[in-house]
Enzyme design. Sequence first.
Site, mmCIF file in Angstrom:
data_model
loop_
_atom_site.group_PDB
_atom_site.id
_atom_site.type_symbol
_atom_site.label_atom_id
_atom_site.label_comp_id
_atom_site.label_asym_id
_atom_site.label_seq_id
_atom_site.Cartn_x
_atom_site.Cartn_y
_atom_site.Cartn_z
ATOM 1 N N HIS A 178 46.997 -85.056 21.958
ATOM 2 C CA HIS A 178 47.637 -83.742 21.792
ATOM 3 C C HIS A 178 46.680 -82.647 21.320
ATOM 4 C CE1 HIS A 178 51.342 -85.488 22.853
ATOM 5 N NE2 HIS A 178 51.817 -85.782 21.657
ATOM 6 N N HIS A 229 57.089 -80.229 22.769
ATOM 7 C CA HIS A 229 57.268 -81.488 22.059
ATOM 8 C C HIS A 229 58.507 -81.485 21.155
ATOM 9 C CE1 HIS A 229 56.095 -85.256 20.108
ATOM 10 N NE2 HIS A 229 55.083 -85.352 20.951
ATOM 11 N N GLU A 266 58.794 -84.895 27.446
ATOM 12 C CA GLU A 266 57.639 -84.011 27.562
ATOM 13 C C GLU A 266 57.188 -83.954 29.028
ATOM 14 O OE1 GLU A 266 54.751 -85.401 24.448
ATOM 15 O OE2 GLU A 266 56.452 -86.742 24.067
#
Length: 371
Positions: free
Chosen positions: A125, A197, A336
């Site tokens: 991420h 997210h 996601e």
Amino acid sequence: MKTSPLKSLLLIAAAALLLAPPAAAVEVDDFDSIQLYTLKNRSGMTVSVTNYGAIITSIVVPDRNGKMADVALGYDRVEDYINAVDRPYFGAIVGRYGNRIAKGKFTLDGKTYSLATNNNPNHLHGGNIGFDKVVWDAKPIEGQNAIQLSYLARDKEEGYPGNLQIRVTYTLTDDNAILVDYHATTDQATPVNLTQHTYFNLKGEGEGTILDHELMLNADRYTPVDATAIPTGELPAVAGTPMDFTQPKPIGRDIDQKNQQLEFGRGFDHNWVLNKPDDNKAMTLAARVYEPTSGRVMEVHTTEPGIQFYCGNFLDGRLIGKAGNPYVHRGGFCLETQHYPDSPNQPGFPSTILRPGKTYQTQTSYRFSTR
């Protein structure tokens, strides 16, 4: 700002709770610029967004009886987002590369780049200070029920090449959909994979587990992973496995089966390959979730080729939500929309490389209804 009952409202609030000084650890240079923005439509649905991390902090929608509830996990105070235990990424835009890159390395145009290994041996991420940990510029869009957030990720930030100019726009429609539009340009070739997210619980945030939610994924294949959650490169069929959500089923039905993939993810934490040609950038139904007690339904449509379904396997009750309730194990799920994990190291996957002169442009919608 003048409003009309015939028009959607954009309410802008510098919320006092979100402007308290941070309690510890992470420094935010322009803390005073953090704001909270609330979008409201004609049916009463609201979506709140802060420019810290481009985070969706709440989504308030009705159940089948018209009772409103916040279905997005998160906090009331910005310092809780800054210093959250285990960094759950509640509600944030993540990047420069959402999901994992194996061993924090990739080679592009003959040069190898090294990234933070912030997820055991891998990069996750965007690294130590990804897009969820920076203050974005924000502005309402004139004449629309929308907020636009922008951020310049500079060359070598978290190890990535190129100055990447990102723009994310959240729009709330009158038919209870949140549109998320992503736009980015770069001055050097670089991998880009942005995603949203938010953790959802359609009963309401903090209202127990999501194991009774019924999920459909429009995907006949998925990307299996190794023990460190990096794809093997294969794209097997889901048929006959616990990964099969082609027909709606409760999330909890197969989650505890003895299965190597479920053991690797401690449950579902995988990318599904959406049923569309690789070069098809049209909006496609990716997922549908139904919660039986409230009657709430959420549909996800996207231009992206994949979707990561994660069911809160690492929540453990330590994090306390907006209603004062602990976020229990499997107390929220994420959907996601994305390109596949580790694509820069997987030549068989659709490319995530953005080059100068090209534009990264994707869209995802989360539409709420009841039945």
